[in-house]
Design a protein around this motif. Structure first.
Motif, PDB file in Angstrom:
ATOM      1  N   VAL A   4      -5.764  -6.635  -0.351  1.00 39.78           N
ATOM      2  CA  VAL A   4      -6.062  -5.205  -0.383  1.00 39.78           C
ATOM      3  C   VAL A   4      -4.838  -4.410   0.057  1.00 39.78           C
ATOM      4  O   VAL A   4      -4.439  -3.451  -0.599  1.00 39.78           O
ATOM      5  CB  VAL A   4      -7.285  -4.866   0.504  1.00 39.78           C
ATOM      6  CG1 VAL A   4      -7.461  -3.360   0.647  1.00 39.78           C
ATOM      7  CG2 VAL A   4      -8.541  -5.498  -0.060  1.00 39.78           C
ATOM      8  N   SER A   5      -4.222  -4.812   1.154  1.00 41.47           N
ATOM      9  CA  SER A   5      -3.063  -4.062   1.631  1.00 41.47           C
ATOM     10  C   SER A   5      -1.866  -4.213   0.692  1.00 41.47           C
ATOM     11  O   SER A   5      -1.087  -3.280   0.517  1.00 41.47           O
ATOM     12  CB  SER A   5      -2.689  -4.460   3.061  1.00 41.47           C
ATOM     13  OG  SER A   5      -2.491  -5.831   3.170  1.00 41.47           O
ATOM     14  N   ARG A   6      -1.719  -5.380   0.057  1.00 41.59           N
ATOM     15  CA  ARG A   6      -0.643  -5.541  -0.928  1.00 41.59           C
ATOM     16  C   ARG A   6      -0.888  -4.648  -2.137  1.00 41.59           C
ATOM     17  O   ARG A   6       0.044  -4.061  -2.684  1.00 41.59           O
ATOM     18  CB  ARG A   6      -0.520  -6.996  -1.375  1.00 41.59           C
ATOM     19  CG  ARG A   6       0.266  -7.809  -0.405  1.00 41.59           C
ATOM     20  CD  ARG A   6       0.719  -9.143  -0.903  1.00 41.59           C
ATOM     21  NE  ARG A   6       0.115  -9.649  -2.111  1.00 41.59           N
ATOM     22  CZ  ARG A   6       0.092 -10.911  -2.464  1.00 41.59           C
ATOM     23  NH1 ARG A   6       0.620 -11.820  -1.681  1.00 41.59           N
ATOM     24  NH2 ARG A   6      -0.461 -11.300  -3.586  1.00 41.59           N
ATOM     25  N   GLY A   7      -2.144  -4.558  -2.563  1.00 44.43           N
ATOM     26  CA  GLY A   7      -2.483  -3.695  -3.698  1.00 44.43           C
ATOM     27  C   GLY A   7      -2.217  -2.236  -3.393  1.00 44.43           C
ATOM     28  O   GLY A   7      -1.674  -1.503  -4.227  1.00 44.43           O
ATOM     29  N   THR A  12       1.122   2.558  -4.044  1.00 44.17           N
ATOM     30  CA  THR A  12       1.930   3.585  -3.390  1.00 44.17           C
ATOM     31  C   THR A  12       3.338   3.611  -3.968  1.00 44.17           C
ATOM     32  O   THR A  12       3.874   4.683  -4.271  1.00 44.17           O
ATOM     33  CB  THR A  12       1.972   3.343  -1.866  1.00 44.17           C
ATOM     34  OG1 THR A  12       0.634   3.359  -1.362  1.00 44.17           O
ATOM     35  CG2 THR A  12       2.793   4.396  -1.160  1.00 44.17           C
ATOM     36  N   LYS A  13       3.944   2.443  -4.149  1.00 47.31           N
ATOM     37  CA  LYS A  13       5.279   2.366  -4.756  1.00 47.31           C
ATOM     38  C   LYS A  13       5.272   2.975  -6.151  1.00 47.31           C
ATOM     39  O   LYS A  13       6.163   3.735  -6.518  1.00 47.31           O
ATOM     40  CB  LYS A  13       5.729   0.906  -4.887  1.00 47.31           C
ATOM     41  CG  LYS A  13       6.264   0.287  -3.664  1.00 47.31           C
ATOM     42  CD  LYS A  13       6.737  -1.124  -4.022  1.00 47.31           C
ATOM     43  CE  LYS A  13       6.951  -1.973  -2.815  1.00 47.31           C
ATOM     44  NZ  LYS A  13       7.325  -3.353  -3.168  1.00 47.31           N
ATOM     45  N   ILE A  14       4.266   2.622  -6.932  1.00 49.20           N
ATOM     46  CA  ILE A  14       4.166   3.106  -8.310  1.00 49.20           C
ATOM     47  C   ILE A  14       4.076   4.632  -8.338  1.00 49.20           C
ATOM     48  O   ILE A  14       4.775   5.299  -9.102  1.00 49.20           O
ATOM     49  CB  ILE A  14       2.963   2.459  -9.029  1.00 49.20           C
ATOM     50  CG1 ILE A  14       3.255   0.971  -9.272  1.00 49.20           C
ATOM     51  CG2 ILE A  14       2.633   3.187 -10.321  1.00 49.20           C
ATOM     52  CD1 ILE A  14       2.057   0.158  -9.701  1.00 49.20           C
ATOM     53  N   ILE A  15       3.250   5.194  -7.484  1.00 45.38           N
ATOM     54  CA  ILE A  15       3.076   6.648  -7.446  1.00 45.38           C
ATOM     55  C   ILE A  15       4.367   7.330  -7.017  1.00 45.38           C
ATOM     56  O   ILE A  15       4.774   8.341  -7.590  1.00 45.38           O
ATOM     57  CB  ILE A  15       1.892   7.026  -6.525  1.00 45.38           C
ATOM     58  CG1 ILE A  15       0.583   6.602  -7.196  1.00 45.38           C
ATOM     59  CG2 ILE A  15       1.894   8.521  -6.224  1.00 45.38           C
ATOM     60  CD1 ILE A  15      -0.626   6.661  -6.300  1.00 45.38           C
ATOM     61  N   SER A  35       6.162  -6.959 -11.607  1.00 47.71           N
ATOM     62  CA  SER A  35       6.101  -7.357 -13.008  1.00 47.71           C
ATOM     63  C   SER A  35       5.401  -6.260 -13.820  1.00 47.71           C
ATOM     64  O   SER A  35       4.647  -5.451 -13.282  1.00 47.71           O
ATOM     65  CB  SER A  35       5.339  -8.672 -13.166  1.00 47.71           C
ATOM     66  OG  SER A  35       3.968  -8.482 -12.862  1.00 47.71           O
ATOM     67  N   GLN A  36       5.672  -6.266 -15.118  1.00 45.22           N
ATOM     68  CA  GLN A  36       5.038  -5.274 -15.983  1.00 45.22           C
ATOM     69  C   GLN A  36       3.526  -5.436 -16.007  1.00 45.22           C
ATOM     70  O   GLN A  36       2.799  -4.448 -16.046  1.00 45.22           O
ATOM     71  CB  GLN A  36       5.619  -5.366 -17.392  1.00 45.22           C
ATOM     72  CG  GLN A  36       7.050  -4.896 -17.460  1.00 45.22           C
ATOM     73  CD  GLN A  36       7.608  -4.909 -18.865  1.00 45.22           C
ATOM     74  OE1 GLN A  36       6.873  -4.794 -19.842  1.00 45.22           O
ATOM     75  NE2 GLN A  36       8.919  -5.043 -18.981  1.00 45.22           N
ATOM     76  N   SER A  37       3.046  -6.671 -15.938  1.00 45.95           N
ATOM     77  CA  SER A  37       1.592  -6.883 -15.941  1.00 45.95           C
ATOM     78  C   SER A  37       0.973  -6.347 -14.656  1.00 45.95           C
ATOM     79  O   SER A  37      -0.120  -5.779 -14.680  1.00 45.95           O
ATOM     80  CB  SER A  37       1.257  -8.357 -16.140  1.00 45.95           C
ATOM     81  OG  SER A  37       1.766  -9.137 -15.086  1.00 45.95           O
ATOM     82  N   CYS A  38       1.668  -6.481 -13.547  1.00 45.32           N
ATOM     83  CA  CYS A  38       1.183  -5.962 -12.267  1.00 45.32           C
ATOM     84  C   CYS A  38       1.130  -4.430 -12.309  1.00 45.32           C
ATOM     85  O   CYS A  38       0.136  -3.826 -11.896  1.00 45.32           O
ATOM     86  CB  CYS A  38       2.089  -6.442 -11.138  1.00 45.32           C
ATOM     87  SG  CYS A  38       1.588  -5.886  -9.505  1.00 45.32           S
ATOM     88  N   VAL A  39       2.174  -3.815 -12.817  1.00 42.65           N
ATOM     89  CA  VAL A  39       2.216  -2.357 -12.934  1.00 42.65           C
ATOM     90  C   VAL A  39       1.088  -1.875 -13.847  1.00 42.65           C
ATOM     91  O   VAL A  39       0.372  -0.926 -13.513  1.00 42.65           O
ATOM     92  CB  VAL A  39       3.587  -1.876 -13.459  1.00 42.65           C
ATOM     93  CG1 VAL A  39       3.569  -0.381 -13.761  1.00 42.65           C
ATOM     94  CG2 VAL A  39       4.683  -2.202 -12.463  1.00 42.65           C
TER      95      VAL A  39
END
Length: 75
Positions: A4-7, A12-15, A35-39
């Motif tokens: 949960v905290s990693r997600g 947060t990084k993405i935003i 990774s692109q799939s993670c994003v």
């Protein structure tokens, strides 16, 4: 709880990267170190919550923060 905290950290990084003008999955992934799939996975979660929106242009999508997302994140 670890996942949960990693997600949350990934979203947060993405935003933060999207605020700086990066708006497609490869660019966001490169800057975030994800990774692109993670994003893509996290963007779909944010899309479901109406924090981001996507406009398709050809095979790629242009992702943006919504007004609702900006209000919720920065209020």
């Amino acid at each position: 709880m670890r996942n949960v905290s990693r997600g949350l950290a990934s979203r947060t990084k993405i935003i933060e990267i999207m605020e700086k003008g990066k708006n497609n999955i490869p660019e966001i992934g490169e800057k975030a170190g994800l990774s692109q799939s993670c994003v893509g996975y996290h963007l779909k979660l944010l899309l479901k919550q109406r924090v981001v929106a996507v406009a398709q242009s050809g095979r790629t999508g242009r992702w943006t923060l919504t007004k609702y997302g900006q209000e919720k994140l920065f209020s």
